[in-house]
Design a protein around this motif. Structure first.
Motif, PDB file in Angstrom:
ATOM      1  N   VAL A   1       0.864  -1.172   0.000  1.00 15.06           N
ATOM      2  CA  VAL A   1       0.000   0.000   0.000  1.00 15.06           C
ATOM      3  C   VAL A   1       0.905   1.228   0.000  1.00 15.06           C
ATOM      4  N   GLU A   2       0.705   2.123  -0.989  1.00 14.74           N
ATOM      5  CA  GLU A   2       1.526   3.333  -1.083  1.00 14.74           C
ATOM      6  C   GLU A   2       0.813   4.508  -0.419  1.00 14.74           C
ATOM      7  N   LYS A   3       1.557   5.598  -0.246  1.00 15.49           N
ATOM      8  CA  LYS A   3       0.980   6.814   0.316  1.00 15.49           C
ATOM      9  C   LYS A   3      -0.157   7.325  -0.579  1.00 15.49           C
ATOM     10  N   GLY A   4      -1.246   7.752   0.044  1.00 15.64           N
ATOM     11  CA  GLY A   4      -2.384   8.276  -0.710  1.00 15.64           C
ATOM     12  C   GLY A   4      -3.387   7.207  -1.096  1.00 15.64           C
ATOM     13  N   GLU A   5      -3.030   5.958  -0.854  1.00 19.32           N
ATOM     14  CA  GLU A   5      -3.954   4.873  -1.198  1.00 19.32           C
ATOM     15  C   GLU A   5      -4.865   4.520  -0.021  1.00 19.32           C
ATOM     16  N   VAL A   6      -6.098   4.196  -0.324  1.00 19.79           N
ATOM     17  CA  VAL A   6      -6.991   3.626   0.692  1.00 19.79           C
ATOM     18  C   VAL A   6      -7.342   2.222   0.197  1.00 19.79           C
ATOM     19  N   LEU A   7      -6.812   1.248   0.900  1.00 18.95           N
ATOM     20  CA  LEU A   7      -7.015  -0.126   0.466  1.00 18.95           C
ATOM     21  C   LEU A   7      -8.203  -0.734   1.197  1.00 18.95           C
ATOM     22  N   GLY A   8      -9.176  -1.202   0.431  1.00 18.14           N
ATOM     23  CA  GLY A   8     -10.306  -1.911   1.035  1.00 18.14           C
ATOM     24  C   GLY A   8      -9.982  -3.388   1.091  1.00 18.14           C
ATOM     25  N   PHE A   9     -10.037  -3.940   2.306  1.00 18.41           N
ATOM     26  CA  PHE A   9      -9.690  -5.338   2.500  1.00 18.41           C
ATOM     27  C   PHE A   9     -11.004  -6.076   2.687  1.00 18.41           C
ATOM     28  N   LEU A  10     -11.444  -6.769   1.631  1.00 15.61           N
ATOM     29  CA  LEU A  10     -12.780  -7.361   1.667  1.00 15.61           C
ATOM     30  C   LEU A  10     -12.745  -8.873   1.764  1.00 15.61           C
ATOM     31  N   GLY A  11     -13.869  -9.394   2.183  1.00 17.52           N
ATOM     32  CA  GLY A  11     -13.990 -10.842   2.226  1.00 17.52           C
ATOM     33  C   GLY A  11     -15.163 -11.216   3.082  1.00 17.52           C
ATOM     34  N   PRO A  12     -15.707 -12.410   2.888  1.00 14.37           N
ATOM     35  CA  PRO A  12     -16.808 -12.832   3.746  1.00 14.37           C
ATOM     36  C   PRO A  12     -16.314 -13.012   5.179  1.00 14.37           C
ATOM     37  N   ASN A  13     -17.249 -13.112   6.121  1.00 14.78           N
ATOM     38  CA  ASN A  13     -16.844 -13.348   7.504  1.00 14.78           C
ATOM     39  C   ASN A  13     -16.070 -14.664   7.591  1.00 14.78           C
ATOM     40  N   GLY A  14     -14.966 -14.630   8.343  1.00 13.56           N
ATOM     41  CA  GLY A  14     -14.184 -15.847   8.514  1.00 13.56           C
ATOM     42  C   GLY A  14     -13.184 -16.092   7.411  1.00 13.56           C
ATOM     43  N   ALA A  15     -12.995 -15.112   6.496  1.00 11.10           N
ATOM     44  CA  ALA A  15     -12.068 -15.324   5.390  1.00 11.10           C
ATOM     45  C   ALA A  15     -10.612 -15.148   5.803  1.00 11.10           C
ATOM     46  N   GLY A  16     -10.384 -14.516   6.955  1.00  9.19           N
ATOM     47  CA  GLY A  16      -9.005 -14.282   7.404  1.00  9.19           C
ATOM     48  C   GLY A  16      -8.629 -12.817   7.422  1.00  9.19           C
ATOM     49  N   LYS A  17      -9.605 -11.917   7.287  1.00  9.68           N
ATOM     50  CA  LYS A  17      -9.314 -10.478   7.298  1.00  9.68           C
ATOM     51  C   LYS A  17      -8.715 -10.038   8.638  1.00  9.68           C
TER      52      LYS A  17
END
Lengths: 247, 244
Positions: free
Chosen positions: B24-40
């Protein structure tokens, strides 16, 4: 090496959390009532006509047995239960600093409670001429005993997210360590067990190490005994928290 | 700013995270998605150094979180799942504790606490005990502790979970305002959220990354342009798809 500043910040928060809730006040009031009742009504301090604090210090191990596990049961169990452990351990401090701060806060809290028993000392000093060496030894012993109980309580608190379970386990461990050197128990075992075995088990007990201090004999071996219990429990807590952070 | 290198986490025989890597670089907003229990959450907990990874590591602003945990932890603010905060403390005392543990003293400490209170609109509850606050305020208190030291990296685990639409909007606005100067990771299972604030999305399923790209790229994968269809396509197994 743990940085003193970080330990102090954690200590301050822990101590504040005692006093920000009713826990501290309930604890102190019942501690003082219990110690006062046992000293004056059960041991009859006045009727003995002796200006010493033997009957006063005699009761500390038993009062600590009931109360110290209550003061320490929340140290880690509550952090686990509410999830704040995740907040605390992602701050820029080491686990050693966090647990030293917590331990010292609970010890200091006990020390404040113990210090509030000063009217008993003043009373005896007015009525007679107590041996101050024995009084100081008694308080040193009491403080070390409180530290050992608090360290055991912190370990059991780190093992579970239930404060009740923490209380029950540390109560039991402290009880075993108290009874192992208690005269009726050692007397019972010495009837059939070899003397060296009885002595070895009794050497692990709180009581013989406390008795000497209570009489005013500040022996480094007794201090070392309590210190080693504290250090051992702190290391054990470190291992438990490190391995069971998310449990 | 954030580099995640091949993170793996085993719980006994179960592998919760199977080699996750991204940057993830500066200025980025990373959405970390996944169903419940996926390991987020497990992945995030390893990035912030709360859980030790079975293998792999994360590097935050040049500091390896496994090798130099204390240095790495100075670089980020973290909002854990469910926004845990000390219930018995007053809002102001809690933030003051965070400022101290982050190494601020005296006038600067005061200033940091004040600015965090201002940014998160906590003025009206500053002398209230945290235990008495509503969910939205608790979330903001925890958010305030994460941004108090103005960190270059922000890591947030479901920051809008359980909030009402107005509160969600406030939190998203705060994230957007900070986005330009920081690297931000937000985990969520809400697709509209990713669409609203993120510049990039990673979808994780069963412990592995199944998508890494912009929200528009994600949308273009579905003929109908619907995010939820792509999401289902990527994260469900064959049998589950039949039943779904």
């Amino acid at each position: 090496m743990p940085r003193v500043r970080n330990v102090f910040v954690v200590l301050k928060r822990e101590l504040m959390s005692y006093f920000e809730s009713p826990v501290a006040y309930v604890f102190m009031v019942f501690f003082l009532l219990l110690i006062g009742f046992l000293t004056f009504s059960v041991s009859r301090l006045y009727e003995r006509n002796m200006a010493d604090l033997q009957p006063f210090f005699f009761w500390y191990p038993w009062v600590f047995l009931i109360l110290v596990p209550a003061a320490t049961m929340g140290l880690w169990a509550e952090e686990r239960d509410t999830g704040t452990i995740e907040l605390l351990l992602t701050m820029p401090i080491t686990l050693a600093e966090a647990l030293l701060g917590k331990f010292l806060a609970s010890w200091l809290f006990m020390a404040i409670a113990i210090a509030l028993t000063f009217p008993v000392v003043v009373t005896v000093a007015i009525l007679g001429d107590p041996d101050m060496g024995a009084v100081i030894g008694g308080y040193v012993g009491t403080l070390m005993l409180a530290g050992a109980c608090a360290a055991i309580g912190m370990l059991t608190s780190s093992m579970t997210r239930s404060q009740v379970i923490s209380y029950v386990i540390s109560f039991t461990i402290c009880l075993v360590l108290l009874l192992a050197g208690w005269e009726p128990i050692t007397g019972f075992f010495s009837k059939w067990a070899p003397a060296w075995l009885v002595d070895t088990v009794a050497a692990f007990s709180f009581i013989p190490h406390f008795e000497a201090l209570r009489r005013g004999v500040v022996d480094l071996r007794d201090i070392a005994y309590y210190t080693s219990i504290i250090v051992f429990m702190l290391f054990a807590t470190h291992i438990v928290v490190e391995n069971r952070k998310s449990a | 700013m954030i580099e995640v290198r091949n993170l793996v986490k085993n719980f006994g025989p179960f592998t919760a995270v199977k080699g996750v890597s991204f940057k993830v670089e500066k200025g980025e907003v990373l959405g970390f998605l996944g169903p419940n229990g996926a390991g987020k959450t497990t992945t995030m907990r390893m990035i912030v150094g709360f859980l030790p990874p079975t293998s792999g590591t994360a590097v935050i602003c040049g500091h390896d979180v496994v090798e130099q945990p204390v240095e790495a932890k100075r670089m980020f603010g973290y909002l854990p799942e469910n926004a845990p905060v000390y219930d018995s403390m007053l809002v102001a005392n809690f933030l003051s504790f965070i400022a101290e543990i982050r190494g601020f003293k005296g006038a600067e400490k005061k200033e940091r606490v004040e600015s965090a209170i201002r940014k998160c609109h906590l003025e009206s509850v500053r002398y209230q005990s945290i235990g008495t606050l509503s969910k939205g305020y608790r979330q903001r208190v925890c958010f305030a502790q994460a941004i108090l030291h103005d960190p270059p990296v922000l890591i947030m685990d479901e920051p809008t979970d359980g909030l009402d639409p107005n509160q969600k909007h406030v939190v998203r606005m705060m994230i957007k305002q900070m986005a330009a100067q920081k690297s931000i990771i937000i985990s969520t299972h809400i697709l509209e959220e990713m669409d609203a604030v993120c510049t990039r999305a990673i979808i994780i399923s069963n412990g592995s990354i199944v998508f890494n790209g912009t929200p528009d790229e994600l949308r273009s994968r579905s003929p109908s342009g619907r995010l939820d269809e792509v999401f289902r396509e990527l994260t469900l197994g064959k049998e589950e798809k039949v039943n779904a």
